[in-house]
Design a protein around this motif. Structure first.
Motif, PDB file in Angstrom:
ATOM      1  N   SER A   1      11.831  26.965 -36.655  1.00 42.20           N
ATOM      2  CA  SER A   1      12.046  26.236 -37.849  1.00 42.20           C
ATOM      3  C   SER A   1      13.567  26.055 -38.134  1.00 42.20           C
ATOM      4  N   ARG A   2      13.951  25.278 -39.235  1.00 47.16           N
ATOM      5  CA  ARG A   2      15.368  25.031 -39.734  1.00 47.16           C
ATOM      6  C   ARG A   2      15.886  26.495 -40.302  1.00 47.16           C
ATOM      7  N   ALA A   3      15.112  27.268 -40.973  1.00 45.42           N
ATOM      8  CA  ALA A   3      15.466  28.354 -41.459  1.00 45.42           C
ATOM      9  C   ALA A   3      15.913  29.599 -40.337  1.00 45.42           C
ATOM     10  N   GLU A   4      14.945  29.355 -39.327  1.00 44.57           N
ATOM     11  CA  GLU A   4      15.216  30.347 -38.099  1.00 44.57           C
ATOM     12  C   GLU A   4      16.478  30.085 -37.167  1.00 44.57           C
ATOM     13  N   LEU A   5      16.596  28.660 -37.329  1.00 48.09           N
ATOM     14  CA  LEU A   5      18.021  28.162 -36.542  1.00 48.09           C
ATOM     15  C   LEU A   5      18.986  28.664 -37.455  1.00 48.09           C
ATOM     16  N   ALA A   6      19.162  28.353 -38.687  1.00 46.31           N
ATOM     17  CA  ALA A   6      20.030  28.944 -39.635  1.00 46.31           C
ATOM     18  C   ALA A   6      20.467  30.133 -39.426  1.00 46.31           C
ATOM     19  N   GLN A   7      19.419  31.160 -39.491  1.00 43.57           N
ATOM     20  CA  GLN A   7      19.594  32.488 -39.100  1.00 43.57           C
ATOM     21  C   GLN A   7      19.997  33.136 -37.789  1.00 43.57           C
ATOM     22  N   ALA A   8      19.424  32.166 -36.622  1.00 41.71           N
ATOM     23  CA  ALA A   8      20.190  32.525 -35.281  1.00 41.71           C
ATOM     24  C   ALA A   8      21.682  32.121 -35.161  1.00 41.71           C
ATOM     25  N   LEU A   9      21.932  30.862 -35.767  1.00 45.24           N
ATOM     26  CA  LEU A   9      23.218  30.508 -35.608  1.00 45.24           C
ATOM     27  C   LEU A   9      24.307  31.678 -36.364  1.00 45.24           C
ATOM     28  N   LEU A  10      23.875  32.179 -37.463  1.00 43.83           N
ATOM     29  CA  LEU A  10      24.756  33.074 -38.047  1.00 43.83           C
ATOM     30  C   LEU A  10      24.949  34.212 -37.202  1.00 43.83           C
TER      31      LEU A  10
ATOM     32  N   GLY B   1      13.689  16.675 -30.517  1.00 42.66           N
ATOM     33  CA  GLY B   1      12.650  16.239 -31.500  1.00 42.66           C
ATOM     34  C   GLY B   1      12.997  16.353 -32.981  1.00 42.66           C
ATOM     35  N   PRO B   2      12.283  16.145 -33.569  1.00 37.66           N
ATOM     36  CA  PRO B   2      12.520  16.206 -35.040  1.00 37.66           C
ATOM     37  C   PRO B   2      12.506  17.521 -35.748  1.00 37.66           C
ATOM     38  N   ILE B   3      11.852  18.476 -35.274  1.00 39.19           N
ATOM     39  CA  ILE B   3      12.061  19.985 -35.534  1.00 39.19           C
ATOM     40  C   ILE B   3      12.809  20.605 -34.679  1.00 39.19           C
ATOM     41  N   ALA B   4      13.279  21.768 -35.490  1.00 40.05           N
ATOM     42  CA  ALA B   4      14.239  22.761 -34.669  1.00 40.05           C
ATOM     43  C   ALA B   4      13.424  23.544 -33.930  1.00 40.05           C
ATOM     44  N   ALA B   5      13.311  23.427 -32.476  1.00 35.65           N
ATOM     45  CA  ALA B   5      12.461  24.415 -31.780  1.00 35.65           C
ATOM     46  C   ALA B   5      13.399  24.693 -30.522  1.00 35.65           C
ATOM     47  N   GLY B   6      13.287  25.773 -30.099  1.00 38.45           N
ATOM     48  CA  GLY B   6      13.962  26.092 -28.877  1.00 38.45           C
ATOM     49  C   GLY B   6      14.043  27.546 -28.413  1.00 38.45           C
ATOM     50  N   GLU B   7      14.858  27.959 -27.667  1.00 43.48           N
ATOM     51  CA  GLU B   7      14.942  29.205 -27.372  1.00 43.48           C
ATOM     52  C   GLU B   7      16.285  29.885 -27.759  1.00 43.48           C
ATOM     53  N   LEU B   8      16.452  31.114 -27.952  1.00 42.40           N
ATOM     54  CA  LEU B   8      17.594  32.103 -28.354  1.00 42.40           C
ATOM     55  C   LEU B   8      17.915  33.078 -27.161  1.00 42.40           C
ATOM     56  N   TRP B   9      18.890  33.228 -26.546  1.00 41.03           N
ATOM     57  CA  TRP B   9      18.677  34.307 -25.490  1.00 41.03           C
ATOM     58  C   TRP B   9      20.095  35.189 -25.917  1.00 41.03           C
ATOM     59  N   PHE B  10      19.856  36.449 -25.953  1.00 41.89           N
ATOM     60  CA  PHE B  10      20.959  37.547 -26.129  1.00 41.89           C
ATOM     61  C   PHE B  10      21.351  38.354 -24.968  1.00 41.89           C
ATOM     62  N   ASP B  11      22.486  38.600 -24.780  1.00 34.79           N
ATOM     63  CA  ASP B  11      22.774  39.371 -23.481  1.00 34.79           C
ATOM     64  C   ASP B  11      22.131  38.803 -22.157  1.00 34.79           C
ATOM     65  N   HIS B  12      22.218  37.555 -21.735  1.00 36.76           N
ATOM     66  CA  HIS B  12      21.496  36.968 -20.771  1.00 36.76           C
ATOM     67  C   HIS B  12      22.274  36.129 -20.040  1.00 36.76           C
ATOM     68  N   GLN B  13      23.144  36.387 -19.090  1.00 37.55           N
ATOM     69  CA  GLN B  13      24.178  35.717 -18.556  1.00 37.55           C
ATOM     70  C   GLN B  13      23.705  34.616 -17.463  1.00 37.55           C
ATOM     71  N   GLN B  14      22.519  35.039 -17.130  1.00 38.93           N
ATOM     72  CA  GLN B  14      21.796  34.243 -15.994  1.00 38.93           C
ATOM     73  C   GLN B  14      21.325  32.894 -16.913  1.00 38.93           C
ATOM     74  N   PHE B  15      20.968  33.120 -17.829  1.00 45.04           N
ATOM     75  CA  PHE B  15      20.385  31.909 -18.594  1.00 45.04           C
ATOM     76  C   PHE B  15      21.660  30.947 -19.207  1.00 45.04           C
ATOM     77  N   VAL B  16      22.672  31.646 -19.563  1.00 42.74           N
ATOM     78  CA  VAL B  16      23.847  31.231 -20.188  1.00 42.74           C
ATOM     79  C   VAL B  16      24.868  30.338 -19.290  1.00 42.74           C
ATOM     80  N   ARG B  17      24.989  31.077 -18.185  1.00 44.20           N
ATOM     81  CA  ARG B  17      26.290  30.360 -17.352  1.00 44.20           C
ATOM     82  C   ARG B  17      25.805  29.179 -16.777  1.00 44.20           C
ATOM     83  N   PRO B  18      24.702  28.646 -16.504  1.00 43.02           N
ATOM     84  CA  PRO B  18      24.514  27.237 -15.811  1.00 43.02           C
ATOM     85  C   PRO B  18      24.958  26.486 -17.206  1.00 43.02           C
TER      86      PRO B  18
END
Length: 183
Positions: free
Chosen positions: A33-42, A143-160
């Motif tokens: 959701s957009r609320a979860e996205l705002a919290q995740a960005l902060l 897509g029209p809704i904010a949906a996705g994945e948030l990864w913390f401390d995971h260089q294998q996901f972030v580096r590519p």
């Protein structure tokens, strides 16, 4: 928001001792959701120490007009020597017209906050990324809704994704002006 902690598995499904140090701290959350996205960005902006890199079509999905997020990015750019906030967009008009707090921060901290328009030869399309240092990342699905994945401390996901962002950043060639050019 769904959270899960990843564990390194060795042969026969047992946790391996050498893999536990790096992967055991990795945390994955799903954004729905957009609320979860705002919290995740902060939360991501609060974890930043050296760099925040983000890209999307016009940056509206990141709500760069929200005071708490701009304050967190401002704190990063002021308090961390050499810190960078890099925003890559296809259409910078939204930032120019709807994000006055972000524009003001950009004027004050032009050495640390950069905005570039993506190259016409390599458009961003539906790519929506928010990368922090080389450890944390957010990838939103198109897509029209904010949906996705948030990864913390995971260089294998972030580096590519970081390599893809850096390639597109270099292809964009130059920063957009902080103030309108002209008389």
């Amino acid at each position: 928001m769904v959270c899960c902690r990843l564990a390194a598995r060795g042969p026969a499904g047992r946790a391996s001792a050498e893999g536990q140090t790096a992967i055991d701290t990795a945390l994955r959350r799903t954004i729905a959701s957009r609320a979860e996205l705002a919290q995740a960005l902060l939360e991501l902006a609060g974890r930043a120490r050296r760099a925040v890199r983000c890209c999307s079509y016009d940056a509206a999905v990141f709500a760069l007009d929200a005071a708490p997020l701009v304050a967190a990015l401002d704190r990063l750019a002021r308090d961390s020597r050499g810190a960078r906030v890099q925003v890559l967009v296809e259409d910078p008009l939204w930032i120019e017209t709807r994000a006055p707090r972000f524009k003001a921060m950009r004027r004050r901290l032009c050495h640390a906050v950069q905005v570039r328009a993506a190259s016409d030869q390599d458009p961003l399309g539906d790519t929506v990324l928010w990368l922090v240092d080389d450890r944390h990342g957010l990838l939103l699905e198109p897509g029209p809704i904010a949906a996705g994945e948030l990864w913390f401390d995971h260089q294998q996901f972030v580096r590519p994704m970081l390599a893809e962002f850096d390639r597109r950043w270099a292809a964009a060639a130059h920063d957009l002006p902080v103030a309108p050019l002209g008389l």
